[in-house]
Motif scaffolding. Structure first.
Motif, PDB file in Angstrom:
ATOM      1  N   GLU A 473      55.307-100.658  -5.456  1.00  0.00           N
ATOM      2  CA  GLU A 473      56.409-101.500  -5.002  1.00  0.00           C
ATOM      3  C   GLU A 473      55.857-102.688  -4.225  1.00  0.00           C
ATOM      4  OE1 GLU A 473      59.225 -99.300  -2.721  1.00  0.00           O
ATOM      5  OE2 GLU A 473      59.164 -97.550  -4.066  1.00  0.00           O
ATOM      6  N   ASP A 474      56.383-103.869  -4.537  1.00  0.00           N
ATOM      7  CA  ASP A 474      56.004-105.081  -3.812  1.00  0.00           C
ATOM      8  C   ASP A 474      54.481-105.266  -3.758  1.00  0.00           C
ATOM      9  OD1 ASP A 474      58.718-105.510  -3.266  1.00  0.00           O
ATOM     10  OD2 ASP A 474      58.611-104.254  -1.467  1.00  0.00           O
ATOM     11  N   GLY A 475      53.825-104.958  -4.863  1.00  0.00           N
ATOM     12  CA  GLY A 475      52.385-105.151  -4.934  1.00  0.00           C
ATOM     13  C   GLY A 475      51.576-104.146  -4.141  1.00  0.00           C
ATOM     14  N   LYS A 476      52.153-102.976  -3.837  1.00  0.00           N
ATOM     15  CA  LYS A 476      51.436-101.946  -3.102  1.00  0.00           C
ATOM     16  C   LYS A 476      51.676-100.581  -3.749  1.00  0.00           C
ATOM     17  CE  LYS A 476      51.319-104.020   1.529  1.00  0.00           C
ATOM     18  NZ  LYS A 476      51.620-103.803   2.959  1.00  0.00           N
ATOM     19  N   VAL A 477      50.685 -99.697  -3.571  1.00  0.00           N
ATOM     20  CA  VAL A 477      50.877 -98.291  -3.925  1.00  0.00           C
ATOM     21  C   VAL A 477      51.564 -97.622  -2.737  1.00  0.00           C
ATOM     22  CG1 VAL A 477      49.734 -96.105  -4.437  1.00  0.00           C
ATOM     23  CG2 VAL A 477      48.863 -98.225  -5.432  1.00  0.00           C
ATOM     24  N   VAL A 478      52.744 -97.058  -2.964  1.00  0.00           N
ATOM     25  CA  VAL A 478      53.549 -96.509  -1.873  1.00  0.00           C
ATOM     26  C   VAL A 478      53.739 -95.009  -2.086  1.00  0.00           C
ATOM     27  CG1 VAL A 478      55.754 -96.589  -0.662  1.00  0.00           C
ATOM     28  CG2 VAL A 478      54.761 -98.695  -1.605  1.00  0.00           C
ATOM     29  N   LEU A 479      53.355 -94.222  -1.089  1.00  0.00           N
ATOM     30  CA  LEU A 479      53.582 -92.781  -1.086  1.00  0.00           C
ATOM     31  C   LEU A 479      54.711 -92.470  -0.122  1.00  0.00           C
ATOM     32  CD1 LEU A 479      52.725 -89.824  -1.805  1.00  0.00           C
ATOM     33  CD2 LEU A 479      51.260 -89.921   0.229  1.00  0.00           C
ATOM     34  N   ARG A 480      55.756 -91.775  -0.594  1.00  0.00           N
ATOM     35  CA  ARG A 480      56.898 -91.411   0.269  1.00  0.00           C
ATOM     36  C   ARG A 480      56.908 -89.900   0.475  1.00  0.00           C
ATOM     37  NH1 ARG A 480      59.515 -95.799  -2.259  1.00  0.00           N
ATOM     38  NH2 ARG A 480      60.210 -97.308  -0.679  1.00  0.00           N
ATOM     39  N   LEU A 481      56.903 -89.519   1.760  1.00  0.00           N
ATOM     40  CA  LEU A 481      56.976 -88.115   2.140  1.00  0.00           C
ATOM     41  C   LEU A 481      58.350 -87.811   2.719  1.00  0.00           C
ATOM     42  CD1 LEU A 481      53.575 -87.663   4.040  1.00  0.00           C
ATOM     43  CD2 LEU A 481      54.078 -87.046   1.674  1.00  0.00           C
ATOM     44  N   PRO A 482      58.877 -86.600   2.532  1.00  0.00           N
ATOM     45  CA  PRO A 482      60.128 -86.226   3.202  1.00  0.00           C
ATOM     46  C   PRO A 482      59.911 -86.128   4.709  1.00  0.00           C
ATOM     47  CG  PRO A 482      59.165 -84.344   2.054  1.00  0.00           C
ATOM     48  CD  PRO A 482      58.376 -85.546   1.648  1.00  0.00           C
ATOM     49  N   ALA A 483      60.995 -86.324   5.472  1.00  0.00           N
ATOM     50  CA  ALA A 483      60.880 -86.390   6.933  1.00  0.00           C
ATOM     51  C   ALA A 483      60.256 -85.133   7.528  1.00  0.00           C
ATOM     52  CB  ALA A 483      62.271 -86.619   7.525  1.00  0.00           C
ATOM     53  N   ARG A 498      45.123 -95.674  -0.014  1.00  0.00           N
ATOM     54  CA  ARG A 498      44.492 -96.992  -0.125  1.00  0.00           C
ATOM     55  C   ARG A 498      43.338 -96.965  -1.132  1.00  0.00           C
ATOM     56  NH1 ARG A 498      44.495 -98.705   6.334  1.00  0.00           N
ATOM     57  NH2 ARG A 498      46.587 -99.635   6.322  1.00  0.00           N
ATOM     58  N   GLY A 499      42.626 -95.843  -1.180  1.00  0.00           N
ATOM     59  CA  GLY A 499      41.557 -95.722  -2.174  1.00  0.00           C
ATOM     60  C   GLY A 499      42.095 -95.778  -3.588  1.00  0.00           C
ATOM     61  N   LEU A 500      43.217 -95.078  -3.816  1.00  0.00           N
ATOM     62  CA  LEU A 500      43.871 -95.166  -5.115  1.00  0.00           C
ATOM     63  C   LEU A 500      44.305 -96.591  -5.393  1.00  0.00           C
ATOM     64  CD1 LEU A 500      45.230 -93.935  -7.649  1.00  0.00           C
ATOM     65  CD2 LEU A 500      47.216 -93.419  -6.202  1.00  0.00           C
ATOM     66  N   GLY A 501      44.832 -97.260  -4.372  1.00  0.00           N
ATOM     67  CA  GLY A 501      45.255 -98.644  -4.538  1.00  0.00           C
ATOM     68  C   GLY A 501      44.111 -99.550  -4.974  1.00  0.00           C
ATOM     69  N   ARG A 502      42.925 -99.325  -4.408  1.00  0.00           N
ATOM     70  CA  ARG A 502      41.778-100.164  -4.795  1.00  0.00           C
ATOM     71  C   ARG A 502      41.404 -99.988  -6.266  1.00  0.00           C
ATOM     72  NH1 ARG A 502      40.196 -98.863   0.534  1.00  0.00           N
ATOM     73  NH2 ARG A 502      38.995 -97.051  -0.148  1.00  0.00           N
ATOM     74  N   VAL A 503      41.622 -98.798  -6.809  1.00  0.00           N
ATOM     75  CA  VAL A 503      41.324 -98.570  -8.230  1.00  0.00           C
ATOM     76  C   VAL A 503      42.197 -99.464  -9.112  1.00  0.00           C
ATOM     77  CG1 VAL A 503      41.361 -96.877 -10.110  1.00  0.00           C
ATOM     78  CG2 VAL A 503      40.545 -96.202  -7.847  1.00  0.00           C
ATOM     79  N   VAL A 504      43.443 -99.678  -8.680  1.00  0.00           N
ATOM     80  CA  VAL A 504      44.362-100.488  -9.487  1.00  0.00           C
ATOM     81  C   VAL A 504      44.503-101.902  -8.934  1.00  0.00           C
ATOM     82  CG1 VAL A 504      45.631 -98.493 -10.335  1.00  0.00           C
ATOM     83  CG2 VAL A 504      46.378 -99.592  -8.216  1.00  0.00           C
ATOM     84  N   GLY A 505      43.677-102.250  -7.930  1.00  0.00           N
ATOM     85  CA  GLY A 505      43.668-103.613  -7.409  1.00  0.00           C
ATOM     86  C   GLY A 505      44.785-103.935  -6.458  1.00  0.00           C
ATOM     87  N   LEU A 506      45.283-102.941  -5.715  1.00  0.00           N
ATOM     88  CA  LEU A 506      46.399-103.144  -4.799  1.00  0.00           C
ATOM     89  C   LEU A 506      46.100-102.497  -3.450  1.00  0.00           C
ATOM     90  CD1 LEU A 506      49.329-102.191  -7.229  1.00  0.00           C
ATOM     91  CD2 LEU A 506      48.531-104.506  -6.668  1.00  0.00           C
TER      92      LEU A 506
END
Length: 513
Positions: A473-483, A498-506
């Motif tokens: 979303e919005d050029g970022k890899v976003v992980l959502r956890l329940p409260a 963030r490491g996963l994001g670097r693999v896909v350039g985000l």
């Protein structure tokens, strides 16, 4: 004729009670060069060998010149069959199938041998015609390769069968007296004469060879597997798994010319080849060289599956045949070795959702490889943490999987390694990286990154992944956890996102829903 033993019945799967279908199943293959027993863990889409033994009897030696099976070879074969019967009893084999091929088919004393062999093994023997042998070889390749497309060549001691295969469709085969022992016999030991014999006989196979151009040639048979083993040694190839090993025709021709020209004893790693088979290597090289020159295939792919596996595949129902043998094998290893096998299945769907948000398509083959990687992601959890990556890599790289080529095998091994050791490219084996190729290497880093995000949340247990979302979303890899899982969020998890994001350039972030 010999009497059928109570639990060694030659029967079609549909006639068997359900309890018998999961019992071990065995095949004895009475070939022109060897008599072999292979027992499998059951009649399934991905049968695993329980026991494998061969005896090099040489039944087909001099059959074409004398018309008869050699008496000493017959004695060795009957002794092997009696031994195999005891082994099948010991393993409590539910179904035993016994096949005989060219030597018994061509010899004038073949019928007498079959009768004695049935008494020794205690089971009826199916004497295969050349066309039937070609069909089963092709079905073996269908069972062991994903969407095969090319020509299957099965070279035994007495004959060579060629048959076209496209997916699960098998064409009409042709058989020729071009097995290693037969060719040695017909040529009087002259490779020059053998070449002429091969060229003359291959004219019968023009329909098959004309369709081979630009497609795969699937090489089946012990002599060709032995040549592949020597080729691996000459290249310093790091993986010793035979099935799916492929060679470019130009490279193969150069190697075959060496085999034909030098004494077999001078070949590198020849000690790994039985002495009885070494004299046949040059004849196998001659046949393969002429097929390559006439058919001009895109590649030569070595198949460890042939007549035996084709026979088992033929006895499966339609739904079982349609299953992907790689996925079935991965599911079985997951069931045996993972902490929570259901977690591996959930990973398939969870990674599906994330990959669907990426730019650029994932091919169908890449998807099945990713699914297999998910199923294999937790098979080394019992190892010490410092060695889980290495152990998983070795198990996967050398597993008895079919339905996968060597680049795909390297991808799976790297995926498990990255999941444990981190996804930095420099951590990976340079050899496996080269084997996988640039695209599959990056796909392995991608699935490794996904697994590294999933496990600190799920602890490898099923029932958790459906509650977390991983999207772009919005050029970022976003992980959502329940409260209620807020406590799981922290620097460690954020670094993995963030490491996963670097693999896909985000970039990446963790949100609490």
């Amino acid at each position: 004729m010999g009497q059928t033993r109570p639990h060694l019945a030659l029967a079609h799967l549909s006639e068997e009670p359900a309890a018998l279908r999961i019992a071990p199943v065995a095949i004895v293959d009475i070939g022109s060069n060897s008599v072999r027993l292979v027992a499998y863990d059951g009649l399934t889409r991905a049968p695993a060998p329980l026991y494998n033994e061969k005896v090099l009897c040489g039944l087909g030696r001099n059959v074409l010149s004398t018309g008869r099976l050699n008496g000493e070879a017959v004695k060795r074969a009957l002794a092997a069959l009696a031994r195999f019967r005891v082994l099948c009893d010991t393993m409590k084999v539910g179904q035993l199938f016994v096949l005989a091929t060219a030597a018994a088919r061509d010899a004038e004393n073949g019928p007498a041998f079959i009768e004695a062999a049935e008494a020794a093994i205690g089971c009826p023997i199916e004497l295969l015609s050349g066309r039937r042998e070609a069909e089963l070889s092709a079905l073996g390749v269908v069972s062991g390769f994903h969407a095969p497309d090319g020509v299957v060549g099965d070279m035994g001691g007495g004959s060579l069968e060629l048959v076209d295969v496209r997916g699960a469709t098998v064409g009409q085969g042709v058989t020729m007296p071009l097995g290693g022992l037969a060719l040695q016999d017909l040529s009087g030991g002259s490779l020059k004469k053998a070449t002429k014999i091969v060229r003359e006989n291959l004219k019968k196979a023009e329909p098959q060879l004309e369709t081979l151009r630009g497609r795969s040639f699937y090489a089946v048979g012990g002599t060709w597997r032995a040549l592949a083993r020597l080729h691996m040694a000459a290249r310093g190839y790091p993986l010793h798994v035979m099935h799916g090993y492929s060679v470019e025709p130009s490279d193969e021709l150069s190697f075959l010319e060496i085999v034909e020209r030098v004494d077999a004893a001078q070949l590198q790693d020849v000690d790994a080849i039985s002495e009885a088979r070494r004299p046949l290597l040059a004849y196998g090289a001659v046949v393969l060289e002429e097929i390559i020159r006439a058919g001009r295939p895109r590649e030569v792919a070595i198949s460890a599956t042939g007549v035996r596996e084709g026979l088992l595949y033929e006895r499966l129902d339609r739904d079982a045949r349609a299953l992907d043998t790689l996925i079935v094998s991965a599911q079985e290893l997951n069931r045996q070795r993972a902490r929570s096998p259901g977690h591996g299945e959930e990973l398939r769907a969870w990674t599906d959702a994330f990959v669907a948000t990426l730019d650029g398509p994932e091919t169908a083959d890449e998807r099945r490889l990713r699914h297999a990687a998910c199923l294999l992601s937790d098979i080394s959890w019992r190892a010490h943490p410092d060695y889980r990556g290495e152990q998983g890599l070795n198990v996967i790289a050398n597993a008895t999987f079919t339905g996968i080529d060597h680049p795909g095998r390297a991808y799976l091994a790297l995926s498990g390694f990255f999941r444990h050791e981190g996804i930095a490219p420099e951590k990976a084996s340079a050899t496996l990286r080269a084997m996988a190729g640039p695209r599959l290497f990056e796909r392995a880093r991608l699935i490794g990154g996904l697994l590294r995000v999933a496990f600190p949340i799920s602890a490898g247990m099923e029932g958790t992944l459906s509650r977390i979302q991983l999207t772009i979303e919005d050029g970022k890899v976003v992980l959502r956890l329940p409260a209620e899982w807020r406590a799981l969020s922290g620097e460690r998890l954020l670094n993995r996102v963030r490491g996963l994001g670097r693999v896909v350039g985000l970039d990446g972030r963790v949100d609490i829903a």
